[in-house]
Write an enzyme that holds these catalytic residues in place. Structure first.
Site, PDB file in Angstrom:
ATOM      1  N   THR A  34      17.216 -23.290 -22.209  1.00 18.09           N
ATOM      2  CA  THR A  34      17.215 -23.057 -20.754  1.00 18.09           C
ATOM      3  C   THR A  34      16.800 -21.630 -20.442  1.00 18.09           C
ATOM      4  OG1 THR A  34      18.921 -24.699 -20.298  1.00 18.09           O
ATOM      5  CG2 THR A  34      18.673 -22.946 -18.701  1.00 18.09           C
ATOM      6  N   ASN A  65      13.789 -28.995 -20.461  1.00 12.65           N
ATOM      7  CA  ASN A  65      14.917 -28.838 -19.551  1.00 12.65           C
ATOM      8  C   ASN A  65      15.897 -29.995 -19.720  1.00 12.65           C
ATOM      9  OD1 ASN A  65      16.281 -27.441 -17.595  1.00 12.65           O
ATOM     10  ND2 ASN A  65      15.163 -28.325 -15.896  1.00 12.65           N
ATOM     11  N   THR A  95       9.403 -19.858 -16.216  1.00 15.43           N
ATOM     12  CA  THR A  95       9.283 -20.400 -14.855  1.00 15.43           C
ATOM     13  C   THR A  95       9.187 -19.287 -13.826  1.00 15.43           C
ATOM     14  OG1 THR A  95      10.612 -22.323 -15.479  1.00 15.43           O
ATOM     15  CG2 THR A  95      10.380 -21.878 -13.131  1.00 15.43           C
ATOM     16  N   HIS A 137      30.245 -10.652 -24.940  1.00 22.66           N
ATOM     17  CA  HIS A 137      30.249  -9.856 -23.739  1.00 22.66           C
ATOM     18  C   HIS A 137      29.054 -10.157 -22.837  1.00 22.66           C
ATOM     19  CE1 HIS A 137      31.782  -7.144 -20.917  1.00 22.66           C
ATOM     20  NE2 HIS A 137      30.510  -6.921 -20.656  1.00 22.66           N
ATOM     21  N   TYR A 180      28.353 -11.779 -18.492  1.00 20.37           N
ATOM     22  CA  TYR A 180      27.361 -11.389 -17.487  1.00 20.37           C
ATOM     23  C   TYR A 180      26.383 -12.511 -17.193  1.00 20.37           C
ATOM     24  CZ  TYR A 180      29.455  -6.945 -17.471  1.00 20.37           C
ATOM     25  OH  TYR A 180      30.390  -5.963 -17.324  1.00 20.37           O
ATOM     26  N   TYR A 184      24.309 -31.494 -14.512  1.00 18.32           N
ATOM     27  CA  TYR A 184      25.051 -30.330 -15.006  1.00 18.32           C
ATOM     28  C   TYR A 184      26.296 -30.107 -14.148  1.00 18.32           C
ATOM     29  CZ  TYR A 184      21.889 -27.914 -18.342  1.00 18.32           C
ATOM     30  OH  TYR A 184      21.139 -27.525 -19.430  1.00 18.32           O
ATOM     31  N   GLU A 209      27.682 -12.823 -22.565  1.00 21.41           N
ATOM     32  CA  GLU A 209      27.973 -14.142 -22.001  1.00 21.41           C
ATOM     33  C   GLU A 209      28.670 -14.038 -20.647  1.00 21.41           C
ATOM     34  OE1 GLU A 209      27.471 -17.237 -22.277  1.00 21.41           O
ATOM     35  OE2 GLU A 209      29.178 -18.162 -21.238  1.00 21.41           O
ATOM     36  N   THR A 233      23.731 -29.967 -24.084  1.00 28.92           N
ATOM     37  CA  THR A 233      24.982 -29.442 -23.536  1.00 28.92           C
ATOM     38  C   THR A 233      26.002 -30.572 -23.400  1.00 28.92           C
ATOM     39  OG1 THR A 233      23.751 -27.786 -22.271  1.00 28.92           O
ATOM     40  CG2 THR A 233      26.027 -28.212 -21.607  1.00 28.92           C
ATOM     41  N   HIS A 250      43.490  -9.634 -15.943  1.00 30.29           N
ATOM     42  CA  HIS A 250      42.208  -8.968 -15.640  1.00 30.29           C
ATOM     43  C   HIS A 250      41.050  -9.956 -15.711  1.00 30.29           C
ATOM     44  CE1 HIS A 250      38.449  -6.825 -16.287  1.00 30.29           C
ATOM     45  NE2 HIS A 250      38.385  -7.359 -17.493  1.00 30.29           N
ATOM     46  N   PHE A 251      40.925 -10.655 -16.839  1.00 23.80           N
ATOM     47  CA  PHE A 251      39.707 -11.469 -16.950  1.00 23.80           C
ATOM     48  C   PHE A 251      39.730 -12.684 -16.040  1.00 23.80           C
ATOM     49  CE2 PHE A 251      41.189 -14.814 -19.733  1.00 23.80           C
ATOM     50  CZ  PHE A 251      41.793 -14.268 -20.848  1.00 23.80           C
ATOM     51  N   HIS A 252      40.933 -13.177 -15.695  1.00 18.18           N
ATOM     52  CA  HIS A 252      40.940 -14.242 -14.699  1.00 18.18           C
ATOM     53  C   HIS A 252      40.589 -13.706 -13.321  1.00 18.18           C
ATOM     54  CE1 HIS A 252      43.006 -16.661 -17.822  1.00 18.18           C
ATOM     55  NE2 HIS A 252      42.459 -17.670 -17.185  1.00 18.18           N
ATOM     56  N   ASN A 284      19.205 -24.689 -11.868  1.00 16.06           N
ATOM     57  CA  ASN A 284      18.207 -25.740 -12.022  1.00 16.06           C
ATOM     58  C   ASN A 284      17.759 -26.307 -10.689  1.00 16.06           C
ATOM     59  OD1 ASN A 284      17.071 -27.122 -14.514  1.00 16.06           O
ATOM     60  ND2 ASN A 284      19.077 -26.498 -15.225  1.00 16.06           N
ATOM     61  N   ASP A 340      44.570 -28.411 -19.119  1.00 19.75           N
ATOM     62  CA  ASP A 340      45.008 -27.513 -20.185  1.00 19.75           C
ATOM     63  C   ASP A 340      45.786 -26.334 -19.603  1.00 19.75           C
ATOM     64  OD1 ASP A 340      42.012 -27.867 -22.261  1.00 19.75           O
ATOM     65  OD2 ASP A 340      43.934 -28.902 -22.348  1.00 19.75           O
ATOM     66  N   MET A 357      49.798 -25.281 -20.059  1.00 25.49           N
ATOM     67  CA  MET A 357      50.271 -23.974 -20.496  1.00 25.49           C
ATOM     68  C   MET A 357      51.295 -23.426 -19.518  1.00 25.49           C
ATOM     69  SD  MET A 357      46.552 -22.538 -21.598  1.00 25.49           S
ATOM     70  CE  MET A 357      46.967 -20.813 -21.642  1.00 25.49           C
ATOM     71  N   SER A 416      17.776 -29.622 -22.882  1.00 24.02           N
ATOM     72  CA  SER A 416      18.864 -28.648 -22.720  1.00 24.02           C
ATOM     73  C   SER A 416      20.097 -29.301 -22.140  1.00 24.02           C
ATOM     74  CB  SER A 416      18.433 -27.514 -21.787  1.00 24.02           C
ATOM     75  OG  SER A 416      17.488 -26.686 -22.403  1.00 24.02           O
ATOM     76  N   LYS A 418      26.455  -2.937  -5.921  1.00 23.08           N
ATOM     77  CA  LYS A 418      26.301  -4.272  -5.336  1.00 23.08           C
ATOM     78  C   LYS A 418      27.384  -4.543  -4.301  1.00 23.08           C
ATOM     79  CE  LYS A 418      24.746  -7.638  -7.895  1.00 23.08           C
ATOM     80  NZ  LYS A 418      23.306  -7.653  -7.603  1.00 23.08           N
ATOM     81  N   ASP A 441       8.536 -27.680 -10.244  1.00 27.30           N
ATOM     82  CA  ASP A 441       9.525 -27.963 -11.294  1.00 27.30           C
ATOM     83  C   ASP A 441       9.616 -26.704 -12.142  1.00 27.30           C
ATOM     84  OD1 ASP A 441      11.265 -29.217 -13.301  1.00 27.30           O
ATOM     85  OD2 ASP A 441      10.486 -31.115 -12.582  1.00 27.30           O
ATOM     86  N   SER A 480      17.914  -1.648  -4.511  1.00 29.44           N
ATOM     87  CA  SER A 480      19.024  -1.176  -5.343  1.00 29.44           C
ATOM     88  C   SER A 480      19.773  -2.353  -5.954  1.00 29.44           C
ATOM     89  CB  SER A 480      19.971  -0.292  -4.529  1.00 29.44           C
ATOM     90  OG  SER A 480      20.575  -1.031  -3.496  1.00 29.44           O
ATOM     91  N   THR A 515      27.772  -2.269 -10.562  1.00 30.52           N
ATOM     92  CA  THR A 515      28.559  -3.307  -9.910  1.00 30.52           C
ATOM     93  C   THR A 515      29.080  -2.810  -8.574  1.00 30.52           C
ATOM     94  OG1 THR A 515      29.272  -3.885 -12.139  1.00 30.52           O
ATOM     95  CG2 THR A 515      30.333  -5.041 -10.334  1.00 30.52           C
ATOM     96  N   THR A 539      21.382 -24.225 -24.290  1.00 25.72           N
ATOM     97  CA  THR A 539      21.396 -23.089 -23.372  1.00 25.72           C
ATOM     98  C   THR A 539      20.281 -22.107 -23.683  1.00 25.72           C
ATOM     99  OG1 THR A 539      23.789 -23.319 -23.209  1.00 25.72           O
ATOM    100  CG2 THR A 539      22.837 -21.265 -22.426  1.00 25.72           C
ATOM    101  N   PHE A 592      45.513 -23.720 -25.427  1.00 22.27           N
ATOM    102  CA  PHE A 592      44.853 -22.521 -24.898  1.00 22.27           C
ATOM    103  C   PHE A 592      43.461 -22.343 -25.498  1.00 22.27           C
ATOM    104  CE2 PHE A 592      45.238 -19.684 -28.455  1.00 22.27           C
ATOM    105  CZ  PHE A 592      46.543 -19.634 -28.901  1.00 22.27           C
ATOM    106  N   SER A 651      24.998 -13.138  -2.723  1.00 24.88           N
ATOM    107  CA  SER A 651      23.977 -12.459  -1.923  1.00 24.88           C
ATOM    108  C   SER A 651      23.355 -13.412  -0.919  1.00 24.88           C
ATOM    109  CB  SER A 651      22.895 -11.861  -2.814  1.00 24.88           C
ATOM    110  OG  SER A 651      23.395 -10.787  -3.571  1.00 24.88           O
ATOM    111  N   ARG A 679      39.430 -31.179 -16.986  1.00 26.81           N
ATOM    112  CA  ARG A 679      40.047 -31.128 -18.323  1.00 26.81           C
ATOM    113  C   ARG A 679      40.605 -29.730 -18.600  1.00 26.81           C
ATOM    114  NH1 ARG A 679      39.555 -32.045 -24.308  1.00 26.81           N
ATOM    115  NH2 ARG A 679      41.232 -30.605 -24.831  1.00 26.81           N
TER     116      ARG A 679
END
Lengths: 201, 98, 658
Positions: free
Chosen positions: C200, C138, C207, C280, C284, C60, C282, C145, C415-417, C120, C74, C78, C141, C358, C131, C311, C355, C197, C99, C295, C70
Site C-alpha cells: 500500500t 491494492n 499514485t 515508532h 506516525y 478496510y 508506525e 491484511t 500517555h499513549f492512549h 483508499n 479485550d 482488562m 494489500s 500544526k 483509481d 508550514s 506538532t 501494508t 493485553f 485539517s 474485538r
C-alpha cells in the site's frame, strides 16, 4: 487510466502505466535497500558473538568467494548487454544474453549452496551461534532473491519468446533487469563487509 | 540516452571493467596489505560505495526516464535510512545489551 | 516442537468457549444469510474480486469496525479484571494474552485498516484520479491484511494466543521462555498483514506523485492527501525493518537460530532495537493521516481555508523525518548508556515543535471562522485539548533520566492512549461522519452521532485520566492484579467505569451505522457540507469511474474555487471520451487464502506443508505474470446516463446539513 503513449521513448517507457510500473519498482528497490540494511545491521551486531563456535577466520575461503563475486558481477554485465540488445530491438540478442545471465546466476547459487553445505559439515549451522544465524540469514536472503529472480526471468523470457518485443514485454524485461542489477549491488556490500572484513581481523 | 547511438555498449563494458578493478583493489587492500584494521575497513567501504554508485548509474540507468529526479531521491533517502539503521543499531547496541 | 495435539483446540475456559461458539455461529449465520439472499455471485463480482479503491477502502473500514469490537472487548476484560483488588476474573496467563491481543489488534488491525481504508476511498478522489496506480496490487494489500487479521484472531480458539505483549520482547517471546505456538501467531500473522501494508505504501507514493489531475501541483494538494503521501513514505521506510524483525523472530522460534535468544550468544536487546526502529515510525503512520483528516474537517466546518498551508506541509515532512530518529526513547531503561539516551531525548523533544506548529494552525483556522458544530467537527474540537495532554506528557517521558520513573507505569499507558485515541480514533470518527455520505449516499444521524461523541469522550477521559495518577503512585502496566494496600482501588474502579461508558459510546456508533443504513434520507446532494476539495465534485456514492472528465485544477481548495467562480464543474457532453478501467480479479483473494494457509502451517511448525503452500504463492505470481488482460472501456453512452442521474439531483438543495 489512458494509455498516454509516447512512441518517441524507448519501448519500455512508452505507456503511462509502464512508466508508473518502472517508477513503482524503483520505490520497491528503495524498500529492499532498507530491508537488506536491517539484515546487515543485525549481522554487524552479531558478527563477534560466536558462542565458542567457528569464526569468520575458521570458515571463509577467499577463492570461492571471488568466484561467486565474478560470476554475479559478470551476470549483471551480461544482463546489461541483454537490455542493450532490447533497446536495439534485437529479440534474439536479448534472449541469448538473458540465458547467459541466468546460467551465471545459477552458477552463483550453486556455489553458494555448496559453500553452505560445506560449513554445515564443518559443524557451523545457523543454530550454532548468533554470528552464524546472522550470516546464514543475510546471505540466504540474498541467495533466495537471486533464485526467485532466475525463476521470474524465465517466466518473462517465455512471454517474450511467445509475444515478441512489445511495450509490455519490454517493460517486464527492463524491470527484471533492474532487479538483477540491484542484487549485484547488494552483493558488493556482502563481499566487502561480510567476507573481506571477516578475513582481515 | 546516448549509449544507443553507438553500435557498442560502451557504458556497460566500462562499468563492468571498473567494477572488476574496484573489486580486486578491495581484495588486495584487505588481504595483502598490513594497514590497520580501521584504515582497511574505511578503504574497502569507500570502494564498495563507489562501485555501488557506479553500477546504479551505468547498469541501472538511475538518471534516465521521466522520473529520474524522484528515483534518485528515492535511492538517496533509502540509503540514508539504511545508514541510519546500520550505524544507529551498532551505536545503540554497543553499550548495553548482554 | 512440543505441540500438544490434545491441547490444540483451547478448552476449559467458559469465556473462551463462549467466544468459540459465538465465532462459529457468526460464520454459519453469515453463510446462511448470503445463501438465503442468493447473493454469492454478487458478493464475488462486486466485493471479493473488486479492484476499485472505493470498495477496497470500505472493506478496510469494515475490518476496522469489527476489530475495534474485538480489541474493545479485550480492553473491557482488562478493566473488569483490574476494577477491584485481587480480582480473579482472569488469571495472569489469560490477562497476558488479553493485553497482547488488545495492543496488536488496536494498532495493526483497527487503526491501520481504518486509516488505510479512508486513504483508499478519498485520496484518488482528492487528486482527481480514477483509481490508484496499481489497482490489483491494492486488492492484494487488502486481502493480505484481512488474512493476517483472521489468522491472528483465531489464535485464542486454536493454538493459543500470543502472550508476550504487543511488543513481544525477547527473551520472553522466544521459544525457551514461552514454548507453544501462541507467539508464532504474532510473528506470522503480522508478517502477512505487513506485506500488504508495504505494498500500500508503494502504491500510494506512486499514485500521489504520478496521477494528480492537471494543474494540481504538490502545493495545491489537500492536506489529507499530503499526510497520506508522507505516511506512505514512512511505511516504505519502516515496514521493511519490521519484516526482517518478524522474520528473525520466526527463525528463532521455529528454526532454532540465536538472534534474540539468551543461549548461543544471541542479543535480546536487538529485538527491542529493531522493533522500535519500526514501531515508532508506525505511530506516525497512524497519526499523520489522522492529522490530515482534522485539517479537512476543521477548515470545512470553520468555513475557512486551512491556515498556514505551507508550514503545515513543512511540519508534516519534519515530523516524518524526525520520526525515524527517536526510536530509542522506547527503551531508555535498557542500558544503552547516557550518550545514546541524551541524543534520543533531544530528538524526541524536537518532534513536539512541528506538532505544535500544526496545533496553532488548526486554532488559527478556526479563529474568525463560522464554526458549524457537526459531529465531525466536535471530534476535531475534542481532539485539541485531549491530544495536548497526550503530547505534553510525551515530552515529560522524553527526558531519559525522568523516564526511569515513568517507564512501564500506568503513566506511560495513559500517555499513549491520550495521543492514540484523540489523535487517531477521534480522527477516524470525524472522517467517518464527514465522508460517510460520499461513500454510501446517505448521512450518519447527527443526534446519534452526538450521543456517540459525548459517551465516548467522557468515557475516554474517565478511563485514562486516573491512570496518570495511578502511574505516578507506582501502578505498573501489564499487571493482572494489585493488592488493596497499594491504594489503587478507587481510581482503578473509576477507570473501569469509564471504560464501560466508552463502550456505550462505541455502541452508539454501531447503532448509528445500522439506523442510518435503514432509515436515513437517500435524497441528499453530492456536496452536503458545502466542502472545499475535489472528492466532493462527484456523485454520492461516487460513480465507479470517479470523474467523467478529469478536472483541471487552478488553486488550493480546488472544488471551493470551482464553485465560487462557477467554472470547471459543468460537463460538456461533447468532451466525453471512453474511460479505460481495470478488470476485476479473483487472484488477490485467492492469493491471500494461500498466504493464510501457508501461514497457518508455519505457525503450527509443519514446515514441509508450509513449503508446499509457498509453491502455491509462486503459482499465483506466475499466473499474474501471464495475465495480459488490459481492462475495459466504459462507453460514452453509459457515462452520459450516469452523469445525468446525479447532476439533475444536484440542481436542488446545495447545502444540506441535517
Amino acid at each position: 487510466m489512458s494509455a498516454n503513449v509516447n512512441a518517441a521513448l524507448p519501448l519500455e517507457y512508452q505507456s503511462e502505466q509502464s512508466r508508473m510500473n518502472i517508477f513503482g519498482f524503483w520505490i520497491f528497490l528503495g524498500a529492499e535497500i532498507i530491508l537488506f540494511a536491517t539484515l546487515f545491521a543485525t549481522y554487524a551486531v552479531m558478527s563477534h558473538r560466536y558462542a565458542g563456535g567457528p569464526t569468520q577466520h575458521d570458515l571463509f575461503e577467499i577463492n570461492g568467494v571471488m568466484i561467486e563475486t565474478i560470476l554475479l558481477l559478470t551476470s549483471s554485465f551480461t544482463c546489461g548487454l541483454a537490455i542493450y540488445e532490447m533497446h536495439r530491438n534485437q529479440k534474439k540478442g536479448l534472449l541469448t544474453w538473458m540465458v547467459i545471465t541466468l546460467l551465471l546466476g545459477a552458477g552463483f547459487v550453486g556455489m553458494e549452496v555448496t559453500e553452505f553445505v560445506h560449513y554445515v559439515h564443518e559443524g557451523a549451522t545457523m543454530q550454532t551461534s548468533a554470528f552464524l544465524s546472522g550470516f546464514f540469514v543475510l546471505l540466504g536472503t540474498h541467495g533466495l532473491h537471486v533464485s526467485v529472480g532466475i525463476g521470474w526471468a524465465i517466466m518473462i523470457m517465455i512471454q517474450i519468446a511467445k509475444k515478441g518485443l512489445t511495450p509490455i514485454t519490454a517493460r517486464k524485461a527492463f524491470i527484471i533487469g533492474l532487479y538483477w542489477h540491484f542484487l549485484d549491488v547488494v552483493w558488493i556490500f556482502i563481499f566487502t563487509f561480510v567476507y573481506l572484513k571477516g578475513m582481515v581481523s | 540516452m546516448d549509449h544507443h547511438s553507438n553500435g557498442f555498449p560502451i557504458t556497460q563494458v566500462f562499468g563492468f571493467v571498473l567494477s572488476l578493478v574496484l573489486t580486486f583493489v578491495a581484495l588486495f587492500v584487505a588481504i595483502k596489505t598490513s594497514l590497520s584494521f580501521n584504515v582497511i575497513i574505511w578503504t574497502i567501504g569507500t570502494l564498495a560505495v563507489i562501485q555501488a554508485g557506479l553500477q546504479l548509474f551505468m547498469f541501472m540507468h538511475l538518471r534516465d526516464g521521466q522520473d529520474s529526479k524522484a528515483q534518485t531521491i528515492n535511492v538517496i533517502y533509502g540509503v540514508f535510512i539504511a545508514v541510519l539503521t546500520v550505524a544507529g543499531s551498532i551505536w545503540v547496541m554497543s553499550f548495553g545489551g548482554m | 516442537m512440543g505441540i500438544k495435539w490434545d491441547k490444540i483446540l483451547i478448552t476449559g475456559d467458559p469465556l473462551i468457549l463462549g467466544s468459540q461458539i459465538a465465532i462459529l455461529l457468526t460464520i454459519v449465520g453469515a453463510v446462511v444469510l448470503v445463501t438465503y439472499l442468493k447473493k454469492w455471485q454478487w458478493l464475488w463480482r462486486e466485493w471479493l474480486t473488486t479492484v476499485d479503491h472505493k470498495r477496497i477502502g470500505i472493506m478496510y473500514i469494515l475490518v476496522g469496525v469489527i476489530m475495534f469490537f474485538r480489541g474493545g472487548i479485550d480492553g473491557l476484560l482488562m478493566k473488569a479484571q483490574t476494577a477491584t483488588a485481587n480480582e480473579h476474573l482472569l488469571d495472569a496467563q489469560h490477562y497476558n494474552e488479553v493485553f497482547t491481543t488488545h495492543g496488536v489488534i488496536m494498532i495493526l488491525f483497527m487503526a491501520m485498516p481504518f486509516l488505510i481504508g479512508l486513504m483508499n476511498v478519498i485520496v484518488p478522489l482528492q487528486i482527481g484520479a480514477r483509481d490508484v496506480a496499481f489497482p490489483q496490487l491494492n486488492a492484494v494489500s487488502f486481502w493480505l491484511t484481512f488474512a493476517g487479521a483472521m489468522l491472528f484472531n483465531i489464535s485464542f480458539v486454536i493454538g493459543g494466543s500470543p502472550d508476550a505483549g504487543w511488543t513481544a520482547y525477547f527473551p520472553l517471546a522466544g521459544k525457551e521462555f514461552t514454548p507453544g505456538i501462541g507467539n508464532n501467531f504474532y510473528a506470522v500473522a503480522i508478517q502477512i498483514a505487513g506485506i500488504g501494508t508495504l505494498m500500500t505504501g508503494i502504491n500510494f507514493i506512486v499514485t500521489v506523485l504520478k496521477m494528480r489531475a492537471p494543474g494540481m501541483t504538490l502545493m495545491r494538494m489537500p492536506m489529507f492527501t499530503w499526510t497520506s503521501f508522507i505516511a506512505s513514505v514512512i511505511i516504505w521506510a519502516s515496514f521493511p525493518i519490521f519484516t526482517v524483525a518478524l522474520a528473525l523472530m520466526t527463525f528463532d522460534r521455529i528454526f532454532g537460530t540465536h538472534f534474540f535468544t539468551v543461549g548461543g550468544d544471541g542479543n535480546p536487546m536487538m529485538w527491542a532495537n529493531l522493533f522500535w526502529l519500526w514501531g515508532h515510525p508506525e505511530v506516525y503512520i497512524v497519526v499523520l493521516p489522522a492529522f490530515g483528516m482534522f485539517s479537512e474537517v476543521i477548515s470545512t466546518f470553520s468555513r475557512k481555508m486551512l491556515y498556514g498551508y505551507k508550514s503545515m506541509v513543512f511540519s508534516v515532512v519534519g515530523i516524518a523525518f524526525l520520526s525515524m530518529l527517536v526510536w530509542v526513547h522506547h527503551f531508555f531503561t535498557m542500558g544503552a548508556g547516557p550518550a545514546v539516551n541524551s541524543v534520543f531525548s533531544i530528538t524526541t523533544m524536537m518532534i513536539a515543535i512541528p506538532t505544535g506548529v500544526k496545533m496553532f494552525n488548526w486554532l488559527f483556522t478556526m479563529r474568525k471562522g463560522r464554526i458549524q458544530f457537526t459531529t465531525a467537527m466536535m471530534w476535531a474540537l475534542a481532539f485539541i485539548p485531549c491530544f495536548m495532554i497526550g503530547g505534553t506528557t510525551g515530552v515529560m517521558l522524553a527526558m531519559g533520566a525522568a523516564d526511569y520513573q515513568y517507564h512501564n507505569s500506568l503513566f506511560l499507558v495513559a500517555h499513549f492512549h491520550y495521543v492514540l485515541i484523540p489523535g487517531v480514533v477521534f480522527a477516524v470518527f470525524a472522517g467517518l461522519y464527514y465522508w460517510w455520505p460520499k461513500m454510501f449516499g446517505h448521512m450518519l444521524n447527527e443526534k446519534l452521532g452526538k450521543l456517540h461523541f459525548w459517551f465516548f469522550v467522557i468515557g475516554f477521559n474517565l478511563t485514562f485520566l486516573p491512570m496518570f495518577f495511578l502511574g505516578l503512585n507506582g501502578a505498573i502496566r501489564r499487571s493482572y492484579t494489585y493488592s488493596a494496600e497499594t491504594g489503587f482501588g478507587p481510581l482503578m474502579l473509576v477507570s473501569s467505569i469509564g471504560a464501560g461508558i466508552l463502550a456505550i459510546g462505541f455502541g452508539f456508533l454501531v447503532y448509528n451505522i445500522y439506523w442510518s443504513a435503514r432509515y436515513a434520507d437517500r435524497n441528499i446532494t453530492s456536496d452536503p457540507w458545502d466542502a472545499r476539495t475535489l472528492e466532493w465534485a462527484t456523485a454520492s456514492p461516487v460513480q465507479f469511474y470517479n470523474f467523467a472528465k478529469v478536472p483541471e485544477v487552478k488553486s488550493l481548495d480546488a472544488f471551493w474555487y470551482m464553485k465560487k467562480q462557477n467554472k470547471g464543474l459543468e460537463l460538456n457532453e461533447n468532451e466525453l471520451e471512453e474511460i479505460h478501467m481495470p478488470n476485476n480479479s479473483g487472484l488477490p483473494f485467492v492469493m491471500a487464502i494461500v498466504f493464510g494457509i501457508a501461514g497457518f502451517f508455519l505457525i503450527f511448525e509443519w514446515k514441509i506443508a508450509a513449503l508446499v503452500a509457498l509453491v502455491g504463492i509462486f503459482a499465483c505470481l506466475i499466473f499474474r505474470s501471464f495475465d495480459y488482460k488490459d481492462g475495459f472501456h466504459v462507453p460514452i453512452d453509459e457515462i452520459k446516463k450516469i452523469e445525468k442521474a446525479w447532476r439533475k439531483v444536484d440542481k436542488e438543495v446545495k447545502n444540506h446539513v441535517s
